[in-house]
Design a protein around this motif. Structure first.
Motif, mmCIF file in Angstrom:
data_model
loop_
_atom_site.group_PDB
_atom_site.id
_atom_site.type_symbol
_atom_site.label_atom_id
_atom_site.label_comp_id
_atom_site.label_asym_id
_atom_site.label_seq_id
_atom_site.Cartn_x
_atom_site.Cartn_y
_atom_site.Cartn_z
ATOM 1 N N ALA A 49 0.845 -1.194 0.000
ATOM 2 C CA ALA A 49 0.000 0.000 0.000
ATOM 3 C C ALA A 49 0.875 1.235 0.000
ATOM 4 N N ARG A 57 -4.326 7.150 -2.159
ATOM 5 C CA ARG A 57 -3.934 5.819 -1.691
ATOM 6 C C ARG A 57 -3.986 4.801 -2.825
ATOM 7 N N TYR A 59 -3.432 0.302 -3.354
ATOM 8 C CA TYR A 59 -3.268 -0.977 -2.666
ATOM 9 C C TYR A 59 -3.002 -2.094 -3.660
ATOM 10 N N LYS A 64 -6.741 -5.350 -0.913
ATOM 11 C CA LYS A 64 -7.850 -4.403 -1.006
ATOM 12 C C LYS A 64 -9.037 -4.897 -0.187
ATOM 13 N N THR A 68 -5.747 -0.971 5.358
ATOM 14 C CA THR A 68 -5.960 0.465 5.193
ATOM 15 C C THR A 68 -4.683 1.206 5.576
#
Length: 115
Positions: A49, A57, A59, A64, A68
């Motif tokens: 990430a 952002r 990922y 995903k 986070t």
């Protein structure tokens, strides 16, 4: 010289959660793109990430919806919240800082997902 110090790694059961932190010793943290790579035994290092200085952002497809990434510019820290961990998430996780075309790396922290 950018110094990155990671923390939060360890052993967790499948389905569990962990949060990684990476504290950066830089003068203007908000200018840096930050993120996390990982490397499993026998595999190439892969991007997990990233979060740009402007907040965008991205990922890896494999994380995903489970991971986070976030940042706190006031604390010079980037975080990786990892939920619903799987055995295939087992790897050494490395924090990076990118600015002016130069990447700096942390020392890595081990994540082991096992029952």
């Amino acid at each position: 010289q950018v110094q990155l110090v990671e923390s939060g790694g360890g052993l967790v059961q499948p389905g569990g959660s962990l949060r990684l932190s990476c504290a950066a010793s830089v003068s203007i943290f908000s200018r840096y793109d930050m993120g996390w790579y990982r490397q499993a035994p026998g595999k190439q290092r892969e991007l997990v990430a990233g979060i740009r200085s402007i907040g965008t952002r991205n990922y890896a497809d494999s994380v995903k919806g489970r991971f986070t990434i976030s940042r706190d510019n006031a604390k010079n820290t980037v975080y990786l919240q990892m939920n619903s961990l799987k055995s295939e998430d087992t790897a050494v996780y490395y924090c990076y800082a990118r600015y002016g075309g130069i990447d700096s790396w942390g020392q890595g922290t081990q994540i082991t997902v096992s029952s």
